[in-house]
Structures are given as structure tokens and as C-alpha cells.
Design a protein around this motif. Sequence first.
Motif, PDB file in Angstrom:
ATOM      1  N   PRO A  82      24.712  45.734  31.599  1.00 21.85           N
ATOM      2  CA  PRO A  82      24.001  46.451  32.674  1.00 21.85           C
ATOM      3  C   PRO A  82      24.904  46.659  33.886  1.00 21.85           C
ATOM      4  N   ASP A  83      24.718  47.786  34.561  1.00 21.38           N
ATOM      5  CA  ASP A  83      25.550  48.095  35.718  1.00 21.38           C
ATOM      6  C   ASP A  83      25.524  46.983  36.755  1.00 21.38           C
ATOM      7  N   GLU A  84      24.351  46.334  36.931  1.00 22.19           N
ATOM      8  CA  GLU A  84      24.277  45.283  37.948  1.00 22.19           C
ATOM      9  C   GLU A  84      25.160  44.095  37.588  1.00 22.19           C
ATOM     10  N   ILE A  96      28.089  44.411  35.977  1.00 19.40           N
ATOM     11  CA  ILE A  96      29.452  44.830  36.326  1.00 19.40           C
ATOM     12  C   ILE A  96      29.652  44.776  37.841  1.00 19.40           C
ATOM     13  N   VAL A  97      28.654  45.222  38.601  1.00 26.41           N
ATOM     14  CA  VAL A  97      28.747  45.169  40.070  1.00 26.41           C
ATOM     15  C   VAL A  97      28.932  43.724  40.523  1.00 26.41           C
ATOM     16  N   TRP A  98      28.196  42.793  39.905  1.00 24.68           N
ATOM     17  CA  TRP A  98      28.347  41.376  40.255  1.00 24.68           C
ATOM     18  C   TRP A  98      29.739  40.865  39.872  1.00 24.68           C
ATOM     19  N   LEU A  99      30.225  41.241  38.691  1.00 22.18           N
ATOM     20  CA  LEU A  99      31.559  40.809  38.266  1.00 22.18           C
ATOM     21  C   LEU A  99      32.626  41.265  39.264  1.00 22.18           C
ATOM     22  N   ARG A 100      32.426  42.421  39.848  1.00 22.75           N
ATOM     23  CA  ARG A 100      33.407  42.950  40.810  1.00 22.75           C
ATOM     24  C   ARG A 100      33.482  42.091  42.070  1.00 22.75           C
ATOM     25  N   THR A 101      32.458  41.287  42.331  1.00 21.30           N
ATOM     26  CA  THR A 101      32.468  40.451  43.535  1.00 21.30           C
ATOM     27  C   THR A 101      33.205  39.132  43.313  1.00 21.30           C
ATOM     28  N   LEU A 102      33.555  38.814  42.081  1.00 18.48           N
ATOM     29  CA  LEU A 102      34.205  37.532  41.798  1.00 18.48           C
ATOM     30  C   LEU A 102      35.661  37.587  42.227  1.00 18.48           C
ATOM     31  N   PRO A 103      36.077  36.713  43.117  1.00 16.68           N
ATOM     32  CA  PRO A 103      37.442  36.801  43.666  1.00 16.68           C
ATOM     33  C   PRO A 103      38.534  36.531  42.637  1.00 16.68           C
ATOM     34  N   LEU A 144      38.792  37.662  39.655  1.00 12.64           N
ATOM     35  CA  LEU A 144      39.076  38.828  38.819  1.00 12.64           C
ATOM     36  C   LEU A 144      39.754  39.911  39.651  1.00 12.64           C
ATOM     37  N   LYS A 145      41.022  40.141  39.350  1.00 12.95           N
ATOM     38  CA  LYS A 145      41.767  41.159  40.089  1.00 12.95           C
ATOM     39  C   LYS A 145      41.398  42.575  39.647  1.00 12.95           C
ATOM     40  N   ARG A 146      41.004  42.723  38.385  1.00  9.10           N
ATOM     41  CA  ARG A 146      40.686  44.052  37.858  1.00  9.10           C
ATOM     42  C   ARG A 146      39.746  43.920  36.664  1.00  9.10           C
ATOM     43  N   ILE A 147      38.819  44.868  36.546  1.00  9.14           N
ATOM     44  CA  ILE A 147      37.923  44.958  35.394  1.00  9.14           C
ATOM     45  C   ILE A 147      38.085  46.348  34.801  1.00  9.14           C
ATOM     46  N   VAL A 148      38.175  46.413  33.480  1.00  9.07           N
ATOM     47  CA  VAL A 148      38.277  47.687  32.766  1.00  9.07           C
ATOM     48  C   VAL A 148      37.262  47.677  31.630  1.00  9.07           C
ATOM     49  N   THR A 149      36.549  48.774  31.431  1.00  6.90           N
ATOM     50  CA  THR A 149      35.660  48.895  30.280  1.00  6.90           C
ATOM     51  C   THR A 149      36.267  49.879  29.285  1.00  6.90           C
ATOM     52  N   LEU A 150      35.952  49.667  28.010  1.00 10.00           N
ATOM     53  CA  LEU A 150      36.458  50.552  26.965  1.00 10.00           C
ATOM     54  C   LEU A 150      35.513  51.718  26.712  1.00 10.00           C
ATOM     55  N   ASP A 151      34.508  51.842  27.543  1.00 11.87           N
ATOM     56  CA  ASP A 151      33.566  52.949  27.438  1.00 11.87           C
ATOM     57  C   ASP A 151      33.303  53.467  28.840  1.00 11.87           C
ATOM     58  N   VAL A 152      32.699  54.646  28.939  1.00 13.62           N
ATOM     59  CA  VAL A 152      32.430  55.250  30.250  1.00 13.62           C
ATOM     60  C   VAL A 152      31.336  54.466  30.958  1.00 13.62           C
ATOM     61  N   THR A 153      31.542  54.173  32.229  1.00 18.27           N
ATOM     62  CA  THR A 153      30.530  53.508  33.043  1.00 18.27           C
ATOM     63  C   THR A 153      30.530  54.131  34.428  1.00 18.27           C
ATOM     64  N   ALA A 165      29.702  52.195  37.042  1.00 20.12           N
ATOM     65  CA  ALA A 165      29.582  51.006  37.884  1.00 20.12           C
ATOM     66  C   ALA A 165      30.811  50.772  38.761  1.00 20.12           C
ATOM     67  N   GLY A 166      31.668  51.755  38.898  1.00 18.45           N
ATOM     68  CA  GLY A 166      32.779  51.657  39.836  1.00 18.45           C
ATOM     69  C   GLY A 166      33.980  50.877  39.355  1.00 18.45           C
ATOM     70  N   VAL A 167      34.169  50.763  38.037  1.00 18.20           N
ATOM     71  CA  VAL A 167      35.372  50.109  37.516  1.00 18.20           C
ATOM     72  C   VAL A 167      36.122  51.097  36.630  1.00 18.20           C
ATOM     73  N   ALA A 168      37.398  50.787  36.388  1.00 21.12           N
ATOM     74  CA  ALA A 168      38.200  51.662  35.527  1.00 21.12           C
ATOM     75  C   ALA A 168      37.612  51.658  34.118  1.00 21.12           C
ATOM     76  N   CYS A 169      37.662  52.794  33.454  1.00 22.96           N
ATOM     77  CA  CYS A 169      37.092  52.878  32.101  1.00 22.96           C
ATOM     78  C   CYS A 169      37.900  53.864  31.268  1.00 22.96           C
ATOM     79  N   MET A 170      37.759  53.719  29.946  1.00 22.53           N
ATOM     80  CA  MET A 170      38.388  54.633  29.016  1.00 22.53           C
ATOM     81  C   MET A 170      37.386  55.727  28.686  1.00 22.53           C
TER      82      MET A 170
END
Length: 203
Positions: free
Chosen positions: A162-164, A166-173, A175-184, A186-191
Motif C-alpha cells: 500500500p502507498d501508505e 511506502i510513504v512510511w518507509l520513506r521516513t525511516l532514516p 534507508l537512503k533509497r527505496i526502489v520498486t520494480l513496478d510503477v508506483t 508513492a514518490g519513490v524511484a520505480c521501474m
Amino acid sequence: RRTEEAGCALEEFLLEEEGMTAARLEKILVTRGITGVVFSTPVHAIRATVEWDWSHFSAVLIGNSGFSPSLHRVGEHNYRNMRLAMARLDKAGCRRPAVALFEPHHRRHHGVHRAAFTENHPLPPRQALGLVRFGLPAHRAGILAWLTKTRADGLILGMNPPDETIVWLRTLPQLKRIVTLDVTKAGVACMRVAPELIAASAV
């Protein structure tokens, strides 16, 4: 859209539909004069077999499932996608990236994502395997415990939680970067695997 551009019509048949068999579908297609067939196996199918008189058809397969007989196929390059995701994490300075894969896709793609992850990881492959899991824990406390235990500093998601989440994961100090292998969204890099281009290429 591509079939229309080519002056063709597109009709969908489901081999798993009640009462449908490969032999019956072959008879329907031959009777209607349909000679071009694009196969797309369902997500849960690791391998499919269709016994036809193939001299009647021009056929192609979408995706990476095993298929008998062997056909020309069009699909995403899963190894390359993971390698590009790893390169993005490397650029962000991640030295202990972790990955959460979607097991049905992992099996359907013959383990390519995990292979690409371990072969392109900063750590030796055997150590990198300790940073691979299938799915995410159901609760945030479980996710945090896993990330803490593995000391992960980057994360690749092989499925879209769920997008929420991913949004929460982005707040974890940590984790320098999050990437998904599918389109999202939620404001992270994706393939972006561009399924519409894959389908058009098959046609």
C-alpha cells in the motif's frame, strides 16, 4: 491499439474458462479463420502446454512463463530491471541494500530477480542472500525489526505494498533509497516496464 493500426481485430479467449479446452479453442480459431494468436499466461502459471497443429497459426507469447512448444516471446527484462535498481541504490551510497520479492513472480520468472540482486550486490552473493525475503511483514513493527536485523540501508520492493506503507518507509532514516520494480505513485524511484509496448511488440 496496435491491432487496430495493423487493420486487425482483437478477440479474447480464456483457456481456463469452463468448458474450454485447447482442442476446442483450436477448432474455433481454425473455423473462424483466425491465424494470429498472442498468448499471455496467468500470473499463477509457471508452465503451460498447448497441443495444437501449429501449422495453422502464427503465435507469440507475452511474459516469462515456461511454454510448450517454444514460441517467440516478448517480455520485460527482469535481470536488467533488478540490475538498474541496484545501480540506483549504489548511486545513493547504499552498501547493504535489502529486497522484498513477490514469491509468485519470483517463481514465474525463474528466480531471475534474486539472482540479479545477489550478483550485483556490494556484498558477496552468499551474504547478499541474507538480505532477501519474500513479502513484507504484515505490521510496521515487523518490517522495522527485519530492517534492523539486516542493517539494510536501502530497499528494493518487488511488489507494491500500500502507498501508505511506502510513504512510511520513506521516513525511516536508515534507508537512503527505496526502489520498486513496478510503477508506483508513492514518490519513490520505480521501474516502468511499459506493458503497453510489450503487448504492441507481441502483436
